[in-house]
Design a protein around this motif. Structure first.
Motif, short mmCIF file in Angstrom:
data_model
loop_
_atom_site.label_atom_id
_atom_site.label_comp_id
_atom_site.label_asym_id
_atom_site.label_seq_id
_atom_site.Cartn_x
_atom_site.Cartn_y
_atom_site.Cartn_z
N PHE A 299 0.69 -1.08 0.11
CA PHE A 299 -0.02 0.00 0.05
C PHE A 299 0.99 1.19 -0.06
CE2 PHE A 299 -3.01 3.26 1.69
CZ PHE A 299 -4.04 3.09 0.85
N SER A 300 1.79 1.21 0.65
CA SER A 300 2.77 2.42 0.75
C SER A 300 3.32 2.64 -0.64
CB SER A 300 4.09 2.18 1.77
OG SER A 300 4.99 3.10 1.81
N ALA A 301 3.82 1.41 -1.39
CA ALA A 301 4.38 1.60 -2.71
C ALA A 301 3.11 2.11 -3.52
CB ALA A 301 4.54 0.34 -3.17
N ILE A 302 1.97 1.84 -3.38
CA ILE A 302 0.94 2.18 -4.29
C ILE A 302 0.64 3.76 -4.19
CG2 ILE A 302 -1.77 2.34 -4.53
CD1 ILE A 302 -1.54 -0.81 -4.20
N LEU A 303 0.81 4.31 -2.96
CA LEU A 303 0.52 5.67 -2.64
C LEU A 303 1.78 6.56 -3.12
CD1 LEU A 303 -0.61 5.86 1.12
CD2 LEU A 303 -2.01 6.22 -0.95
N ALA A 304 3.04 5.87 -3.22
CA ALA A 304 4.13 6.57 -3.88
C ALA A 304 3.80 6.76 -5.26
CB ALA A 304 5.43 5.76 -3.23
N ARG A 305 3.61 5.69 -5.81
CA ARG A 305 3.40 5.79 -7.26
C ARG A 305 1.93 6.48 -7.92
NH1 ARG A 305 5.90 6.81 -10.15
NH2 ARG A 305 4.80 5.69 -12.01
N GLY A 306 0.82 6.35 -7.07
CA GLY A 306 -0.21 7.13 -7.58
C GLY A 306 -1.16 6.59 -8.63
N ASP A 307 -0.87 5.57 -9.04
CA ASP A 307 -1.68 4.91 -10.18
C ASP A 307 -2.77 4.00 -10.07
OD1 ASP A 307 0.41 3.24 -9.51
OD2 ASP A 307 1.28 2.51 -11.63
N VAL A 308 -2.59 3.27 -9.04
CA VAL A 308 -3.41 2.23 -8.74
C VAL A 308 -4.88 2.63 -7.91
CG1 VAL A 308 -3.89 0.11 -7.22
CG2 VAL A 308 -2.08 0.27 -8.58
N LYS A 309 -5.77 2.80 -8.68
CA LYS A 309 -7.16 3.53 -7.94
C LYS A 309 -7.91 2.21 -7.07
CE LYS A 309 -5.83 6.74 -10.53
NZ LYS A 309 -5.19 7.94 -9.79
N GLY A 310 -7.54 1.07 -7.07
CA GLY A 310 -8.15 0.38 -6.08
C GLY A 310 -7.55 -1.13 -6.25
N VAL A 311 -7.69 -1.62 -4.80
CA VAL A 311 -7.12 -3.31 -4.78
C VAL A 311 -7.98 -3.96 -4.41
CG1 VAL A 311 -5.15 -4.58 -3.45
CG2 VAL A 311 -4.96 -1.97 -4.06
N PHE A 312 -8.47 -5.10 -4.84
CA PHE A 312 -9.66 -5.92 -4.74
C PHE A 312 -9.15 -7.53 -4.36
CE2 PHE A 312 -11.56 -2.19 -6.01
CZ PHE A 312 -12.58 -2.22 -5.24
N CYS A 313 -9.68 -8.08 -3.46
CA CYS A 313 -9.33 -9.50 -2.95
C CYS A 313 -10.34 -10.22 -2.83
CB CYS A 313 -8.42 -9.22 -1.61
SG CYS A 313 -9.35 -8.74 -0.39
N GLY A 314 -10.33 -11.49 -2.37
CA GLY A 314 -11.25 -12.39 -2.09
C GLY A 314 -10.67 -12.95 -0.47
N HIS A 315 -10.68 -14.06 -0.57
CA HIS A 315 -10.09 -15.01 0.59
C HIS A 315 -10.95 -15.22 1.77
CE1 HIS A 315 -7.01 -16.70 3.05
NE2 HIS A 315 -6.50 -15.62 3.80
N ASP A 316 -11.59 -13.94 2.19
CA ASP A 316 -12.71 -14.10 3.31
C ASP A 316 -14.00 -14.03 2.70
OD1 ASP A 316 -10.17 -13.60 5.06
OD2 ASP A 316 -10.38 -11.49 4.62
N HIS A 317 -14.46 -15.33 2.67
CA HIS A 317 -15.74 -15.45 1.96
C HIS A 317 -16.95 -14.66 2.15
CE1 HIS A 317 -14.21 -19.84 0.71
NE2 HIS A 317 -13.32 -18.74 0.50
N VAL A 318 -17.14 -14.23 3.34
CA VAL A 318 -18.40 -13.55 3.65
C VAL A 318 -18.25 -11.89 3.88
CG1 VAL A 318 -19.67 -15.58 4.45
CG2 VAL A 318 -18.10 -14.26 6.17
N ASN A 319 -17.13 -11.25 3.24
CA ASN A 319 -16.94 -9.95 3.33
C ASN A 319 -17.21 -9.49 2.01
OD1 ASN A 319 -16.19 -10.09 5.94
ND2 ASN A 319 -14.06 -9.89 5.28
N THR A 320 -18.14 -8.24 1.78
CA THR A 320 -18.38 -8.12 0.42
C THR A 320 -18.22 -6.53 0.43
OG1 THR A 320 -20.66 -7.34 1.20
CG2 THR A 320 -20.11 -9.57 0.17
N TYR A 321 -17.33 -5.78 1.40
CA TYR A 321 -17.34 -4.50 1.59
C TYR A 321 -16.42 -3.56 0.51
CZ TYR A 321 -13.44 -4.87 4.73
OH TYR A 321 -12.04 -5.07 5.32
#
Length: 406
Positions: A299-321
């Motif tokens: 996340f620190s690298a993403i803030l430094a670069r400023g190009d990634v607008k979103g990071v999306f994952c799975g893994h925790d099946h019953v989280n949808t936020y």
């Protein structure tokens, strides 16, 4: 205890419930069976020549994310039904299967291929381009059936509409890559998709210290973070501008966990109420976020670069936020797989679904919307039972599988 004896000691459904290969790895480790069997690897395959992603003539591009389809060759029929109904309704330009695509229960290489084919067919039959990332369960069947992630990547890349690329040589994980989406006029790169392998499980020890009391999943490693950072810089140097992008990983970042309560340590309803206003959080959180024991620094690298607008994952099946964490959307897709764990009791399948992303090249950040779609909205049976079915046939006209080169 032999590997075969350990593998037969519990059913597939029970295995999923108690943590899959993580639980098995701990069991085998205590029995003296090498846990390296569960490790990842590096891959170098022939380049997939099928990659050309481009915005439509109206400047729009739509992505669907399916997470945790997580089944063996006898997939629950409703998982495929959900995929098909979402694809028919949304007509996306690209689909990402974001890890834990298959799981424990396959006893042969053919069965692993059948399991993968089950989730490839909805896109293949519709001519939709797609790609995968790997999660912690994709190699659950590897000890018995023999196919590693490198072999799985080779198999996926052989499909006509798959756009996965070989993994970057010399860094941790399998299939780490990025996919540029060209503008509607084809004159420039308008958007980018980062696909990273977030690993499987933490090593048993580091410097002689175990991880008792800590999360035992894996994390993005420093070389992967460095690869993203340096590749992003090189793209900007080459193109003359930063390319807005999304990043897909299976295991969440620690920042996903921080965002829900707008706090590192706070876990109160008041903390969450403050977080909702601060980070514009939408969706449900029904289980703790499960990152690895080490904060990768991505996340620190993403803030430094400023190009990634979103990071999306799975893994925790019953989280949808999802929410806006200091200018970057962080979120989940929930689980699409009816064969995987869900909510307790009769509500088990209430949150089965997929996430949609709407892109518009005419807007500053390009990403204009993301939201969840649910099986319940398509009239799919949500009964909390097992509706496994026979595997779909693997097409004979599938492209010849590419050779993986060490």
């Amino acid at each position: 205890m032999s590997l075969d004896e350990a593998s037969k000691s519990m059913s597939r459904r029970d295995f999923i419930k108690v943590g899959g290969a993580g639980a098995l790895a701990l069991t085998l480790g205590s029995a003296g069976v090498p846990v390296e069997l569960f490790g990842g690897g590096k891959v170098q395959a022939e380049t997939n020549d099928n990659v050309k992603l481009q915005f439509n003539s109206d400047g729009k591009f739509k992505i669907v994310q399916f997470n945790d389809t997580q089944d063996d060759e006898h997939i629950d029929r409703r998982t495929v039904e959900l995929m098909e109904k979402v694809l028919d309704a949304e007509k996306p330009d690209f689909v990402v299967l974001n890890g834990d695509n298959i799981t424990w229960g396959c006893d042969t290489a053919i069965e692993m291929k059948q399991a993968m084919n089950n989730i490839a067919q909805p896109m293949e039959q519709r001519g939709i381009k797609w790609a995968v990332t790997f999660g912690n369960h994709d190699e659950d069947s590897t000890p018995n059936a023999g196919l590693s992630e490198e072999d799985m990547l080779q198999f996926y890349m052989a499909y006509k509409h798959n756009v996965n690329q070989p993994g970057e040589r010399g860094i941790t994980g399998t299939g780490n890559t990025h996919l540029l989406i060209q503008s509607s006029q084809g004159s420039k790169a308008a958007f980018n998709l980062w696909l990273l392998d977030s690993g499987r499980y933490a090593p048993q020890t580091i410097a002689g210290q175990d991880f008792e009391g800590y999360p035992t999943w894996d994390w993005l490693r420093f070389d992967q973070v460095g690869w993203y950072y340096e590749t992003s810089k090189k793209l900007e140097e080459k193109l003359g501008y930063k390319v807005p992008s999304l990043m897909f990983i299976h295991i969440p970042l620690w920042e996903h966990r921080f965002m829900w309560y707008a706090s590192v340590d706070g876990r109160s309803e008041a903390d969450h109420a403050r977080a909702v206003g601060k980070h514009q959080i939408v969706g449900e959180r029904n289980e703790d976020e499960c990152p690895g024991p080490i904060n990768s620094g991505m996340f620190s690298a993403i803030l430094a670069r400023g190009d990634v607008k979103g990071v999306f994952c799975g893994h925790d099946h019953v989280n949808t936020y999802h929410g806006n964490y200091y200018g970057v959307l962080l979120g989940y897709a929930g689980s699409a797989g009816f064969g995987a764990y869900g909510l307790p009791g009769a509500d088990r399948n209430r949150l089965r679904g997929a996430r949609v992303f709407q892109l518009d090249e005419h807007t500053e950040n390009v990403l204009v919307d993301t939201h969840m779609l649910y099986a319940k909205d398509y009239g799919i049976d949500l009964t909390a039972n097992d509706q496994s079915t026979e595997p779909a046939p693997i097409p004979e006209n599938k492209k010849q599988e590419k050779i993986v080169k060490p």
